[in-house]
Design a protein around this motif. Structure first.
Motif, PDB file in Angstrom:
ATOM      1  N   SER A   8      14.315  23.214  36.647  1.00  0.00           N
ATOM      2  CA  SER A   8      15.343  22.959  35.631  1.00  0.00           C
ATOM      3  C   SER A   8      14.770  23.116  34.222  1.00  0.00           C
ATOM      4  CB  SER A   8      15.918  21.555  35.823  1.00  0.00           C
ATOM      5  OG  SER A   8      16.818  21.245  34.799  1.00  0.00           O
ATOM      6  N   ALA A   9      13.598  22.545  33.988  1.00  0.00           N
ATOM      7  CA  ALA A   9      12.971  22.628  32.664  1.00  0.00           C
ATOM      8  C   ALA A   9      12.580  24.065  32.334  1.00  0.00           C
ATOM      9  CB  ALA A   9      11.753  21.710  32.600  1.00  0.00           C
ATOM     10  N   LEU A  10      11.994  24.757  33.290  1.00  0.00           N
ATOM     11  CA  LEU A  10      11.590  26.141  33.034  1.00  0.00           C
ATOM     12  C   LEU A  10      12.803  27.039  32.820  1.00  0.00           C
ATOM     13  CD1 LEU A  10       8.669  26.391  35.599  1.00  0.00           C
ATOM     14  CD2 LEU A  10       8.474  26.418  33.095  1.00  0.00           C
ATOM     15  N   SER A  11      13.867  26.799  33.567  1.00  0.00           N
ATOM     16  CA  SER A  11      15.098  27.572  33.376  1.00  0.00           C
ATOM     17  C   SER A  11      15.685  27.324  31.992  1.00  0.00           C
ATOM     18  CB  SER A  11      16.132  27.204  34.443  1.00  0.00           C
ATOM     19  OG  SER A  11      15.694  27.582  35.714  1.00  0.00           O
ATOM     20  N   ALA A  12      15.641  26.075  31.557  1.00  0.00           N
ATOM     21  CA  ALA A  12      16.161  25.744  30.227  1.00  0.00           C
ATOM     22  C   ALA A  12      15.380  26.476  29.151  1.00  0.00           C
ATOM     23  CB  ALA A  12      16.107  24.236  29.999  1.00  0.00           C
ATOM     24  N   LEU A  13      14.071  26.522  29.294  1.00  0.00           N
ATOM     25  CA  LEU A  13      13.234  27.196  28.291  1.00  0.00           C
ATOM     26  C   LEU A  13      13.237  28.714  28.445  1.00  0.00           C
ATOM     27  CD1 LEU A  13      10.177  24.778  28.272  1.00  0.00           C
ATOM     28  CD2 LEU A  13      11.974  24.999  26.536  1.00  0.00           C
ATOM     29  N   GLY A  14      13.797  29.205  29.554  1.00  0.00           N
ATOM     30  CA  GLY A  14      13.807  30.638  29.820  1.00  0.00           C
ATOM     31  C   GLY A  14      14.921  31.389  29.111  1.00  0.00           C
ATOM     32  N   GLN A  15      15.617  30.748  28.224  1.00  0.00           N
ATOM     33  CA  GLN A  15      16.677  31.389  27.446  1.00  0.00           C
ATOM     34  C   GLN A  15      16.257  31.351  25.976  1.00  0.00           C
ATOM     35  OE1 GLN A  15      19.050  30.435  25.090  1.00  0.00           O
ATOM     36  NE2 GLN A  15      20.338  32.242  25.340  1.00  0.00           N
ATOM     37  N   GLU A  16      16.416  32.462  25.283  1.00  0.00           N
ATOM     38  CA  GLU A  16      15.874  32.630  23.930  1.00  0.00           C
ATOM     39  C   GLU A  16      16.318  31.543  22.946  1.00  0.00           C
ATOM     40  OE1 GLU A  16      15.613  36.030  20.426  1.00  0.00           O
ATOM     41  OE2 GLU A  16      16.622  36.494  22.308  1.00  0.00           O
ATOM     42  N   THR A  17      17.586  31.266  22.863  1.00  0.00           N
ATOM     43  CA  THR A  17      18.062  30.276  21.894  1.00  0.00           C
ATOM     44  C   THR A  17      17.548  28.885  22.247  1.00  0.00           C
ATOM     45  OG1 THR A  17      20.033  31.592  21.459  1.00  0.00           O
ATOM     46  CG2 THR A  17      20.092  29.290  20.762  1.00  0.00           C
ATOM     47  N   ARG A  18      17.561  28.546  23.532  1.00  0.00           N
ATOM     48  CA  ARG A  18      17.062  27.223  23.923  1.00  0.00           C
ATOM     49  C   ARG A  18      15.574  27.084  23.642  1.00  0.00           C
ATOM     50  NH1 ARG A  18      21.013  27.859  28.204  1.00  0.00           N
ATOM     51  NH2 ARG A  18      19.420  28.577  29.648  1.00  0.00           N
ATOM     52  N   LEU A  19      14.816  28.137  23.851  1.00  0.00           N
ATOM     53  CA  LEU A  19      13.392  28.096  23.512  1.00  0.00           C
ATOM     54  C   LEU A  19      13.229  27.893  22.009  1.00  0.00           C
ATOM     55  CD1 LEU A  19      10.432  28.317  24.369  1.00  0.00           C
ATOM     56  CD2 LEU A  19      10.643  30.800  24.138  1.00  0.00           C
ATOM     57  N   ASP A  20      14.042  28.580  21.215  1.00  0.00           N
ATOM     58  CA  ASP A  20      13.995  28.412  19.756  1.00  0.00           C
ATOM     59  C   ASP A  20      14.351  26.981  19.351  1.00  0.00           C
ATOM     60  OD1 ASP A  20      13.298  31.084  19.439  1.00  0.00           O
ATOM     61  OD2 ASP A  20      15.328  31.729  18.895  1.00  0.00           O
ATOM     62  N   VAL A  21      15.363  26.403  20.008  1.00  0.00           N
ATOM     63  CA  VAL A  21      15.759  25.021  19.719  1.00  0.00           C
ATOM     64  C   VAL A  21      14.608  24.077  20.038  1.00  0.00           C
ATOM     65  CG1 VAL A  21      17.262  23.106  20.440  1.00  0.00           C
ATOM     66  CG2 VAL A  21      18.244  25.369  20.032  1.00  0.00           C
ATOM     67  N   PHE A  22      14.011  24.237  21.208  1.00  0.00           N
ATOM     68  CA  PHE A  22      12.924  23.345  21.607  1.00  0.00           C
ATOM     69  C   PHE A  22      11.757  23.455  20.635  1.00  0.00           C
ATOM     70  CE2 PHE A  22       9.101  22.236  24.011  1.00  0.00           C
ATOM     71  CZ  PHE A  22       9.420  20.925  24.333  1.00  0.00           C
ATOM     72  N   ARG A  23      11.380  24.660  20.283  1.00  0.00           N
ATOM     73  CA  ARG A  23      10.265  24.840  19.342  1.00  0.00           C
ATOM     74  C   ARG A  23      10.591  24.244  17.977  1.00  0.00           C
ATOM     75  NH1 ARG A  23       6.193  28.686  19.972  1.00  0.00           N
ATOM     76  NH2 ARG A  23       6.506  29.179  17.795  1.00  0.00           N
ATOM     77  N   LEU A  24      11.826  24.389  17.531  1.00  0.00           N
ATOM     78  CA  LEU A  24      12.250  23.816  16.259  1.00  0.00           C
ATOM     79  C   LEU A  24      12.137  22.294  16.298  1.00  0.00           C
ATOM     80  CD1 LEU A  24      13.548  24.307  13.447  1.00  0.00           C
ATOM     81  CD2 LEU A  24      15.772  24.152  14.598  1.00  0.00           C
ATOM     82  N   LEU A  25      12.538  21.698  17.405  1.00  0.00           N
ATOM     83  CA  LEU A  25      12.460  20.241  17.523  1.00  0.00           C
ATOM     84  C   LEU A  25      11.016  19.763  17.649  1.00  0.00           C
ATOM     85  CD1 LEU A  25      15.578  19.535  19.748  1.00  0.00           C
ATOM     86  CD2 LEU A  25      15.275  19.049  17.303  1.00  0.00           C
ATOM     87  N   VAL A  26      10.177  20.527  18.278  1.00  0.00           N
ATOM     88  CA  VAL A  26       8.750  20.177  18.335  1.00  0.00           C
ATOM     89  C   VAL A  26       8.183  20.177  16.917  1.00  0.00           C
ATOM     90  CG1 VAL A  26       6.466  20.974  19.089  1.00  0.00           C
ATOM     91  CG2 VAL A  26       8.362  20.924  20.711  1.00  0.00           C
ATOM     92  N   GLN A  27       8.544  21.186  16.132  1.00  0.00           N
ATOM     93  CA  GLN A  27       8.074  21.269  14.744  1.00  0.00           C
ATOM     94  C   GLN A  27       8.609  20.114  13.908  1.00  0.00           C
ATOM     95  OE1 GLN A  27       9.373  25.107  13.409  1.00  0.00           O
ATOM     96  NE2 GLN A  27       7.961  26.212  14.747  1.00  0.00           N
ATOM     97  N   ALA A  28       9.827  19.685  14.189  1.00  0.00           N
ATOM     98  CA  ALA A  28      10.448  18.615  13.400  1.00  0.00           C
ATOM     99  C   ALA A  28       9.782  17.262  13.649  1.00  0.00           C
ATOM    100  CB  ALA A  28      11.945  18.530  13.717  1.00  0.00           C
ATOM    101  N   GLY A  29       9.126  17.108  14.784  1.00  0.00           N
ATOM    102  CA  GLY A  29       8.420  15.863  15.072  1.00  0.00           C
ATOM    103  C   GLY A  29       9.345  14.734  15.472  1.00  0.00           C
ATOM    104  N   ALA A  30       8.859  13.518  15.284  1.00  0.00           N
ATOM    105  CA  ALA A  30       9.552  12.320  15.764  1.00  0.00           C
ATOM    106  C   ALA A  30      10.900  12.077  15.082  1.00  0.00           C
ATOM    107  CB  ALA A  30       8.657  11.096  15.580  1.00  0.00           C
ATOM    108  N   GLU A  31      11.098  12.606  13.897  1.00  0.00           N
ATOM    109  CA  GLU A  31      12.379  12.411  13.197  1.00  0.00           C
ATOM    110  C   GLU A  31      13.479  13.284  13.765  1.00  0.00           C
ATOM    111  OE1 GLU A  31      12.377  12.301   8.981  1.00  0.00           O
ATOM    112  OE2 GLU A  31      10.410  11.336   8.912  1.00  0.00           O
ATOM    113  N   GLY A  32      13.114  14.401  14.379  1.00  0.00           N
ATOM    114  CA  GLY A  32      14.103  15.295  14.950  1.00  0.00           C
ATOM    115  C   GLY A  32      15.019  15.897  13.911  1.00  0.00           C
TER     116      GLY A  32
END
Length: 110
Positions: A8-32
């Motif tokens: 499920s997690a790998l499938s979620a990250l296997g789509q371009e926009t979702r990968l971009d969202v996840f990376r953006l949130l990682v960059q944003a840190g704890a504040e999101g």
């Protein structure tokens, strides 16, 4: 983490926009970031962003919290570490010292 959750997690990250969202949130840190800001930064319409956020949330990779009328999303680093740990569970053919630097890096608490 079990195989179904990892898929499920790998499938979620296997789509371009979702990968971009996840990376953006990682960059944003704890504040999101608020959902609307995520959509704006990635140049997607809000209902499309909402669908992607739902998939990532169901996969255990992000969490949502309400602040008044705003929903703020953060990367769930525990979920991500669990995924990485599952992938590396039996690494290095029984010689875990070879993987220790990677394991230590993913268990670092941001």
């Amino acid at each position: 983490m079990n195989k179904t959750m990892a898929i499920s997690a790998l499938s979620a990250l296997g789509q371009e926009t979702r990968l971009d969202v996840f990376r953006l949130l990682v960059q944003a840190g704890a504040e999101g970031l608020p959902a609307g800001e995520i959509a704006a930064r990635l140049g997607v319409v809000q209902n499309t962003a909402s669908a992607h956020l739902k998939v990532l949330s169901q996969a255990g990779l992000i969490r949502a919290g309400r602040q008044g009328r705003t929903i703020r999303y953060v990367a769930d680093m525990t979920g991500f570490r669990d995924l990485l740990a599952y992938l590396m569970e039996d690494c290095c053919d029984g010689n875990p010292d070879l993987c220790r630097p990677v394991i230590e890096a993913i268990t670092y608490d941001c």
